[in-house]
Enzyme design. Structure first.
Site, PDB file in Angstrom:
ATOM      1  N   GLU A  83      38.861  47.098  39.467  1.00  0.00           N
ATOM      2  CA  GLU A  83      38.427  45.725  39.766  1.00  0.00           C
ATOM      3  C   GLU A  83      39.381  44.670  39.230  1.00  0.00           C
ATOM      4  O   GLU A  83      39.268  43.511  39.610  1.00  0.00           O
ATOM      5  CB  GLU A  83      37.010  45.484  39.220  1.00  0.00           C
ATOM      6  CG  GLU A  83      36.885  45.376  37.696  1.00  0.00           C
ATOM      7  CD  GLU A  83      36.810  46.737  36.978  1.00  0.00           C
ATOM      8  OE1 GLU A  83      37.259  47.742  37.540  1.00  0.00           O
ATOM      9  OE2 GLU A  83      36.313  46.763  35.832  1.00  0.00           O
ATOM     10  N   HIS A 105      40.366  50.745  35.661  1.00  0.00           N
ATOM     11  CA  HIS A 105      39.601  49.610  36.202  1.00  0.00           C
ATOM     12  C   HIS A 105      40.155  49.152  37.555  1.00  0.00           C
ATOM     13  O   HIS A 105      41.091  48.365  37.598  1.00  0.00           O
ATOM     14  CB  HIS A 105      39.636  48.433  35.211  1.00  0.00           C
ATOM     15  CG  HIS A 105      38.826  48.703  33.992  1.00  0.00           C
ATOM     16  ND1 HIS A 105      37.480  48.483  33.933  1.00  0.00           N
ATOM     17  CD2 HIS A 105      39.176  49.211  32.788  1.00  0.00           C
ATOM     18  CE1 HIS A 105      37.022  48.835  32.750  1.00  0.00           C
ATOM     19  NE2 HIS A 105      38.033  49.279  32.030  1.00  0.00           N
ATOM     20  N   GLY A 126      32.047  49.604  29.655  1.00  0.00           N
ATOM     21  CA  GLY A 126      31.279  49.081  28.529  1.00  0.00           C
ATOM     22  C   GLY A 126      31.934  49.499  27.233  1.00  0.00           C
ATOM     23  O   GLY A 126      32.731  50.442  27.223  1.00  0.00           O
ATOM     24  N   ASP A 165      29.210  21.918  42.469  1.00  0.00           N
ATOM     25  CA  ASP A 165      27.954  22.681  42.337  1.00  0.00           C
ATOM     26  C   ASP A 165      26.734  21.806  42.614  1.00  0.00           C
ATOM     27  O   ASP A 165      25.849  22.183  43.382  1.00  0.00           O
ATOM     28  CB  ASP A 165      27.814  23.276  40.928  1.00  0.00           C
ATOM     29  CG  ASP A 165      29.043  24.059  40.516  1.00  0.00           C
ATOM     30  OD1 ASP A 165      29.815  24.433  41.406  1.00  0.00           O
ATOM     31  OD2 ASP A 165      29.231  24.277  39.307  1.00  0.00           O
ATOM     32  N   CYS A 206      35.231  53.628  34.123  1.00  0.00           N
ATOM     33  CA  CYS A 206      35.464  53.662  32.669  1.00  0.00           C
ATOM     34  C   CYS A 206      34.252  54.253  31.944  1.00  0.00           C
ATOM     35  O   CYS A 206      33.993  55.444  32.036  1.00  0.00           O
ATOM     36  CB  CYS A 206      35.826  52.270  32.179  1.00  0.00           C
ATOM     37  SG  CYS A 206      36.561  52.295  30.534  1.00  0.00           S
ATOM     38  N   TYR A 207      33.450  53.453  31.264  1.00  0.00           N
ATOM     39  CA  TYR A 207      32.247  53.975  30.605  1.00  0.00           C
ATOM     40  C   TYR A 207      31.356  54.672  31.635  1.00  0.00           C
ATOM     41  O   TYR A 207      30.765  55.719  31.360  1.00  0.00           O
ATOM     42  CB  TYR A 207      31.495  52.834  29.917  1.00  0.00           C
ATOM     43  CG  TYR A 207      30.276  53.284  29.124  1.00  0.00           C
ATOM     44  CD1 TYR A 207      30.407  53.745  27.819  1.00  0.00           C
ATOM     45  CD2 TYR A 207      28.999  53.255  29.688  1.00  0.00           C
ATOM     46  CE1 TYR A 207      29.299  54.169  27.091  1.00  0.00           C
ATOM     47  CE2 TYR A 207      27.896  53.679  28.979  1.00  0.00           C
ATOM     48  CZ  TYR A 207      28.044  54.128  27.674  1.00  0.00           C
ATOM     49  OH  TYR A 207      26.953  54.536  26.969  1.00  0.00           O
ATOM     50  N   LYS A 234      31.878  30.599  42.046  1.00  0.00           N
ATOM     51  CA  LYS A 234      32.431  29.282  42.368  1.00  0.00           C
ATOM     52  C   LYS A 234      33.128  29.236  43.729  1.00  0.00           C
ATOM     53  O   LYS A 234      32.920  28.309  44.508  1.00  0.00           O
ATOM     54  CB  LYS A 234      33.432  28.901  41.263  1.00  0.00           C
ATOM     55  CG  LYS A 234      33.867  27.473  41.291  1.00  0.00           C
ATOM     56  CD  LYS A 234      32.836  26.617  40.605  1.00  0.00           C
ATOM     57  CE  LYS A 234      33.319  25.231  40.325  1.00  0.00           C
ATOM     58  NZ  LYS A 234      32.317  24.534  39.481  1.00  0.00           N
TER      59      LYS A 234
END
Ligand code: XMP
Length: 517
Positions: A175, A173, A59, A231, A86-87, A373
């Site tokens: 991710e 990070h 964040g 979708d 991180c944060y 998606k």
């Protein structure tokens, strides 16, 4: 909705990082179901969900700033394994008695991480890894019970753990794509710390969601709009499987689709949905309302209004409905602030032309609201949607109208449709489709001089655009091979009347957008 077969779930607490959603996605890629929650969710509520693990996202705030987002420290005593990122790493340190201070230098981008302890989190990795960093503050001292696990040149505590309490944290990070060993670190956390089984699959979602839809809808009737995109197609198919003849899926042909597209949509959905499928031919009405209009925003507005008018008229003709279904996906939910209710910045205010009427007093149903998606695509395949629809590139609601600069007329639509089809065919023939995120042709209203055969021509240029992007919020122009561009150009000028020049758009987004209007 709980689309998980094993009942196991990881929760990601959102502290406002752009990457929070990505964490959810990366966890799901490990076949562990994950969802995002606002950082302010009460601890008791989180505990009631019985997550296998909790991840604290990054964040933009500083943990020591007044009003910085925080959690009830009781979270760390739940006995649930927690990974701070991180944060989240800094917050864990501060709340448990460590110290966090501004770093001398902001670390941003690739960093070399020296691993000092290979227990659990870093199992299977070498002495050093490359990781993505983005922080100004740093943990100076770890809380009691914690051991530092890694450092960088500027960050003394790049990772820490208190295995007895199942608490883990990393400054970098794991991710993001730029941390190549990120998946290993996440796997170590998910499978060794959280003891997840990794058996979740998007496909499990279908059965769960059919049960829930039947329960919710009862014997009510459901209306949905079919655009031809994946979708709305998956939404309609799920509903039809769940409640069959109680559904009506309406496809409005506004005459602004690509070559052969309406025919293909009609044939596919007649086959898949039978009587639940309704096609409305509104081509003339749209063209008439667009006559003489050149301003892009006015075009979009007119198309949006006309769409709603046609859709409402058709709905009234089809009888009484209690529900309206939307193909909303998880990123839309999170971006609108509704999904996480948390701190994630609202980046995109999407020009959602083709949106559905809001004043119909129908209850909303959004069966895909927890999916990404690629997960929707997988479900589409399992539901028997053909590849043309499952893998279809994004196509704007206002269709070719935003690719015709100036007035939209039948003649200009015909020109653009032919040129667009050639771009599509040539990229397909060259095997480039998997590498291009979106490709299109644009028709400009200026004319230029050319020479064709023995004569002078004075005709329109077509712009070819092809972009590469992950999220469509930023994009780079695709470096298409010159030979492919040459073939596209030759074919368009030879085969499409009214065009004597082909240009390739070499602008990224920003500063340009993907569409021209
Ligand atoms: P831009 O042109 O803003 O487009 O860079 C980003 C992505 O959004 C698509 N797009 C739309 N999609 N309704 C939609 O559903 C719209 O009105 C619309 N306008 C643009 C565009 O094709 C690209 O994928």
């Amino acid at each position: 909705m709980q689309p998980q077969a094993t009942g196991e779930k990881v929760l990601v607490l959102d502290f406002g990082a752009q990457y929070a959603q990505l964490i959810v996605r990366k966890v799901r890629e490990q076949r562990v179901y994950a969802e995002m929650r606002p950082f302010s969710t009460p601890v008791e509520e989180l505990a009631r969900e019985q997550p296998r693990g909790i991840i604290l996202s990054g964040g933009p705030a500083s943990v020591y700033e007044p009003g910085a987002p925080t959690v009830d420290p009781a979270l760390f005593s739940l006995g649930v394994p927690i990974l701070g990122i991180c944060y989240g790493h800094q917050l864990m340190a501060r709340l448990l008695g460590g110290t966090v201070e501004p770093g001398q230098e902001r670390e941003y981008g690739h960093a070399e991480i020296f691993i000092d302890c290979h227990d659990l989190l870093f199992q299977g990795l070498g002495e050093r890894i490359s990781a993505w960093m983005s922080h100004g503050d740093r943990v100076a001292q770890v809380p009691r019970g914690f051991t530092p696990l890694a450092h960088t040149r500027h960050t003394p505590v790049a990772a820490m753990a208190d295995p007895a309490r199942h608490l883990y944290a990393v400054q970098f990070h794991p991710e993001v794509h730029h941390t190549p060993d990120g998946p290993t670190i996440l796997r170590n956390f998910l499978f060794d710390a959280c003891r997840c089984s990794g058996t979740w699959q998007p496909g499990n979602f279908i059965e769960d969601s059919l049960v829930q839809l039947r329960e919710r809808i009862g014997d009510g009737r459901v209306l949905c709009a079919l655009s031809g995109g994946v979708d709305s197609a998956v939404t309609a198919l799920l509903l039809q499987r769940a409640v069959g003849s109680q559904v009506r899926a309406v496809f409005v042909d506004h005459g602004l689709m690509r070559k052969n597209e309406p025919e293909q949509v009609i044939a596919t959905f007649r086959r898949l949905l039978g009587d639940a499928f309704v096609a409305v031919d509104a081509r003339r009405e749209f063209l008439e309302r667009l006559r003489g209009v050149t301003d892009p925003e006015q075009k979009r507005r007119i198309i949006g209004e006309t769409f709603i008018a046609v859709f409402e008229r058709e709905a009234a003709r089809l009888g009484e409905f209690q529900f309206i279904a939307h193909g909303t996906l998880y990123p839309d939910v999170v971006e609108s602030g509704a999904g996480s209710g948390g701190a994630t910045a609202r980046i995109k205010t999407h020009h959602n032309v083709g949106g559905l009427p809001e004043n119909m007093k129908l209850e909303n149903i959004e069966p895909l609201r927890l999916l990404f998606k690629d997960e929707v695509r997988e479900i589409g395949r399992q539901l028997g949607l053909p590849a043309e629809i499952v893998d279809r590139q994004p196509f704007p609601g206002p269709g070719l109208a935003v690719r015709i600069v100036g007035e939209v007329t039948e003649d200009r639509l015909a020109i653009l449709r032919e040129a667009d089809a050639i771009v599509h065919e040539e990229l397909l023939a060259a095997g480039l489709m998997p590498y291009v995120s979106q490709s299109l042709a644009v028709l400009l209203p200026v004319q230029s001089v050319g020479v064709m055969g023995d004569g002078r021509s004075y005709a329109y240029p077509v712009v070819v655009r092809a972009v590469v992007t992950d999220d469509f919020m930023t994009a780079d122009w695709a470096r298409l091979p010159h030979e492919v561009l040459a073939r596209i150009s030759t074919r368009i000028v030879n085969e499409v009347g009214g065009v004597n020049r082909v240009l390739y758009d070499i602008t990224s987004k920003p500063p340009a957008t993907i569409e021209w209007e």
